[in-house]
Design a protein around this motif. Structure first.
Motif, PDB file in Angstrom:
ATOM      1  N   ASP A  20       0.383  -0.802  -9.364  1.00  0.00           N
ATOM      2  CA  ASP A  20       1.376  -0.527 -10.410  1.00  0.00           C
ATOM      3  C   ASP A  20       2.682  -1.261 -10.105  1.00  0.00           C
ATOM      4  N   ILE A  21       3.114  -1.226  -8.857  1.00  0.00           N
ATOM      5  CA  ILE A  21       4.344  -1.902  -8.453  1.00  0.00           C
ATOM      6  C   ILE A  21       4.222  -3.416  -8.671  1.00  0.00           C
ATOM      7  N   LEU A  22       3.081  -3.989  -8.297  1.00  0.00           N
ATOM      8  CA  LEU A  22       2.885  -5.425  -8.473  1.00  0.00           C
ATOM      9  C   LEU A  22       2.844  -5.819  -9.950  1.00  0.00           C
ATOM     10  N   PHE A  23       2.160  -5.040 -10.762  1.00  0.00           N
ATOM     11  CA  PHE A  23       2.129  -5.337 -12.199  1.00  0.00           C
ATOM     12  C   PHE A  23       3.541  -5.334 -12.782  1.00  0.00           C
ATOM     13  N   LYS A  24       4.348  -4.381 -12.363  1.00  0.00           N
ATOM     14  CA  LYS A  24       5.734  -4.318 -12.859  1.00  0.00           C
ATOM     15  C   LYS A  24       6.556  -5.496 -12.339  1.00  0.00           C
ATOM     16  N   ARG A  25       6.401  -5.817 -11.069  1.00  0.00           N
ATOM     17  CA  ARG A  25       7.172  -6.911 -10.474  1.00  0.00           C
ATOM     18  C   ARG A  25       6.908  -8.225 -11.204  1.00  0.00           C
ATOM     19  N   TYR A  26       5.647  -8.473 -11.533  1.00  0.00           N
ATOM     20  CA  TYR A  26       5.288  -9.738 -12.170  1.00  0.00           C
ATOM     21  C   TYR A  26       5.243  -9.648 -13.700  1.00  0.00           C
ATOM     22  N   LYS A  27       5.667  -8.504 -14.238  1.00  0.00           N
ATOM     23  CA  LYS A  27       5.748  -8.292 -15.692  1.00  0.00           C
ATOM     24  C   LYS A  27       4.421  -8.593 -16.382  1.00  0.00           C
ATOM     25  N   SER A  28       3.367  -8.033 -15.834  1.00  0.00           N
ATOM     26  CA  SER A  28       2.027  -8.260 -16.357  1.00  0.00           C
ATOM     27  C   SER A  28       1.734  -7.361 -17.558  1.00  0.00           C
ATOM     28  N   LYS A  32      -0.720  -1.381 -18.054  1.00  0.00           N
ATOM     29  CA  LYS A  32      -1.294  -0.146 -18.599  1.00  0.00           C
ATOM     30  C   LYS A  32      -2.672   0.170 -18.027  1.00  0.00           C
ATOM     31  N   TYR A  33      -3.286  -0.796 -17.375  1.00  0.00           N
ATOM     32  CA  TYR A  33      -4.609  -0.583 -16.777  1.00  0.00           C
ATOM     33  C   TYR A  33      -4.541  -0.297 -15.276  1.00  0.00           C
ATOM     34  N   HIS A  34      -3.354  -0.124 -14.722  1.00  0.00           N
ATOM     35  CA  HIS A  34      -3.231  -0.039 -13.264  1.00  0.00           C
ATOM     36  C   HIS A  34      -4.047   1.099 -12.671  1.00  0.00           C
ATOM     37  N   ASN A  35      -4.092   2.257 -13.303  1.00  0.00           N
ATOM     38  CA  ASN A  35      -4.889   3.366 -12.756  1.00  0.00           C
ATOM     39  C   ASN A  35      -6.366   3.006 -12.698  1.00  0.00           C
ATOM     40  N   PHE A  36      -6.850   2.390 -13.745  1.00  0.00           N
ATOM     41  CA  PHE A  36      -8.259   1.983 -13.792  1.00  0.00           C
ATOM     42  C   PHE A  36      -8.565   0.985 -12.672  1.00  0.00           C
ATOM     43  N   TYR A  37      -7.744  -0.061 -12.575  1.00  0.00           N
ATOM     44  CA  TYR A  37      -8.012  -1.089 -11.572  1.00  0.00           C
ATOM     45  C   TYR A  37      -7.767  -0.605 -10.149  1.00  0.00           C
ATOM     46  N   GLU A  38      -6.857   0.336  -9.955  1.00  0.00           N
ATOM     47  CA  GLU A  38      -6.669   0.922  -8.611  1.00  0.00           C
ATOM     48  C   GLU A  38      -7.984   1.544  -8.137  1.00  0.00           C
ATOM     49  N   LYS A  39      -8.612   2.314  -9.013  1.00  0.00           N
ATOM     50  CA  LYS A  39      -9.877   2.982  -8.651  1.00  0.00           C
ATOM     51  C   LYS A  39     -11.000   1.975  -8.456  1.00  0.00           C
ATOM     52  N   GLU A  40     -11.058   0.988  -9.329  1.00  0.00           N
ATOM     53  CA  GLU A  40     -12.151   0.020  -9.294  1.00  0.00           C
ATOM     54  C   GLU A  40     -12.033  -0.990  -8.149  1.00  0.00           C
ATOM     55  N   LEU A  41     -10.824  -1.428  -7.844  1.00  0.00           N
ATOM     56  CA  LEU A  41     -10.646  -2.558  -6.931  1.00  0.00           C
ATOM     57  C   LEU A  41     -10.160  -2.199  -5.539  1.00  0.00           C
ATOM     58  N   PHE A  42      -9.798  -0.950  -5.323  1.00  0.00           N
ATOM     59  CA  PHE A  42      -9.259  -0.546  -4.019  1.00  0.00           C
ATOM     60  C   PHE A  42     -10.201  -0.927  -2.875  1.00  0.00           C
ATOM     61  N   GLN A  43     -11.488  -0.751  -3.085  1.00  0.00           N
ATOM     62  CA  GLN A  43     -12.467  -1.043  -2.034  1.00  0.00           C
ATOM     63  C   GLN A  43     -12.508  -2.523  -1.640  1.00  0.00           C
ATOM     64  N   TYR A  44     -11.983  -3.405  -2.495  1.00  0.00           N
ATOM     65  CA  TYR A  44     -12.000  -4.842  -2.239  1.00  0.00           C
ATOM     66  C   TYR A  44     -10.703  -5.384  -1.640  1.00  0.00           C
ATOM     67  N   TRP A  63      -3.322 -10.153  -8.522  1.00  0.00           N
ATOM     68  CA  TRP A  63      -4.642 -10.139  -7.870  1.00  0.00           C
ATOM     69  C   TRP A  63      -4.560 -10.834  -6.516  1.00  0.00           C
ATOM     70  N   GLN A  64      -3.822 -11.929  -6.450  1.00  0.00           N
ATOM     71  CA  GLN A  64      -3.735 -12.688  -5.205  1.00  0.00           C
ATOM     72  C   GLN A  64      -3.073 -11.876  -4.097  1.00  0.00           C
ATOM     73  N   LYS A  65      -2.107 -11.062  -4.449  1.00  0.00           N
ATOM     74  CA  LYS A  65      -1.418 -10.248  -3.433  1.00  0.00           C
ATOM     75  C   LYS A  65      -2.148  -8.936  -3.150  1.00  0.00           C
ATOM     76  N   TYR A  66      -2.670  -8.312  -4.184  1.00  0.00           N
ATOM     77  CA  TYR A  66      -3.347  -7.020  -4.008  1.00  0.00           C
ATOM     78  C   TYR A  66      -4.684  -7.198  -3.289  1.00  0.00           C
ATOM     79  N   LEU A  67      -5.462  -8.160  -3.711  1.00  0.00           N
ATOM     80  CA  LEU A  67      -6.758  -8.444  -3.091  1.00  0.00           C
ATOM     81  C   LEU A  67      -6.526  -9.545  -2.062  1.00  0.00           C
ATOM     82  N   GLN A  68      -6.190  -9.141  -0.863  1.00  0.00           N
ATOM     83  CA  GLN A  68      -5.581 -10.016   0.128  1.00  0.00           C
ATOM     84  C   GLN A  68      -6.460 -11.141   0.660  1.00  0.00           C
ATOM     85  N   ARG A  69      -7.763 -11.048   0.447  1.00  0.00           N
ATOM     86  CA  ARG A  69      -8.657 -12.114   0.908  1.00  0.00           C
ATOM     87  C   ARG A  69      -9.455 -12.716  -0.249  1.00  0.00           C
TER      88      ARG A  69
END
Length: 158
Positions: A20-28, A32-44, A63-69
């Motif tokens: 959520d913080i990253l989406f806001k920082r980059y004005k994405s 509005k999908y941050h909760n969904f993607y947090e649950k889906e992508l956290f494992q990656y 994506w580049q910062k959140y999904l660090q590899r």
């Protein structure tokens, strides 16, 4: 012992807010999908994966910062603005190509001749007139989940 538990809970809470913080920082537009993607992508977050985003949008640095590899790929027609306007396209682990995303031959050319038949763990697409037919073209390169954003919802296609 209590201090350790409080610290662990605080870290978990911070981890759940990162996207959520990253989406806001980059004005994405995807904020509005941050909760969904947090649950889906956290494992990656710390796994070496490949993600394809259809269409240029300021979520690419997210994506580049959140999904660090993660290697982040993007295809877009760049009909509204030129790629050099987007500095984040030059970042490490970000790959992009100009592509007519409604044309199967154009997509095949990029995938086979430029990116050497990549396999994507995640594909993120937004609904438009061509999304459903485009999914048929792109699905052959998807080894994980295919997400289509439609209004306030995100559908998992695979």
């Amino acid at each position: 012992m209590i201090i350790i538990i409080v610290y662990m809970v605080a870290q978990l809470w911070i981890d759940l807010l990162v996207l959520d913080i990253l989406f806001k920082r980059y004005k994405s537009n995807r904020e509005k999908y941050h909760n969904f993607y947090e649950k889906e992508l956290f494992q990656y977050r710390h796994k070496p994966i490949s993600l394809l985003q259809v269409g240029i949008e300021s979520s690419i640095p997210v994506w580049q910062k959140y999904l660090q590899r993660c290697n982040v790929y993007c295809i877009d027609e760049f009909d509204r603005s030129e790629p050099n306007r987007y500095k984040y396209l030059n970042e490490k682990r970000v790959f992009w190509s100009r592509c007519d995303t409604s044309n199967e031959k154009s997509i095949k050319n990029i995938m086979n001749n430029i990116w050497n038949k990549p396999r994507f763990d995640i594909i993120i697409d937004n609904i438009n007139n061509f999304a459903m037919s485009r999914q048929k073209y792109l699905n052959r390169y998807c080894i994980g989940k295919y997400y289509i954003e439609d209004g306030d919802d995100v559908r998992i296609m695979k």
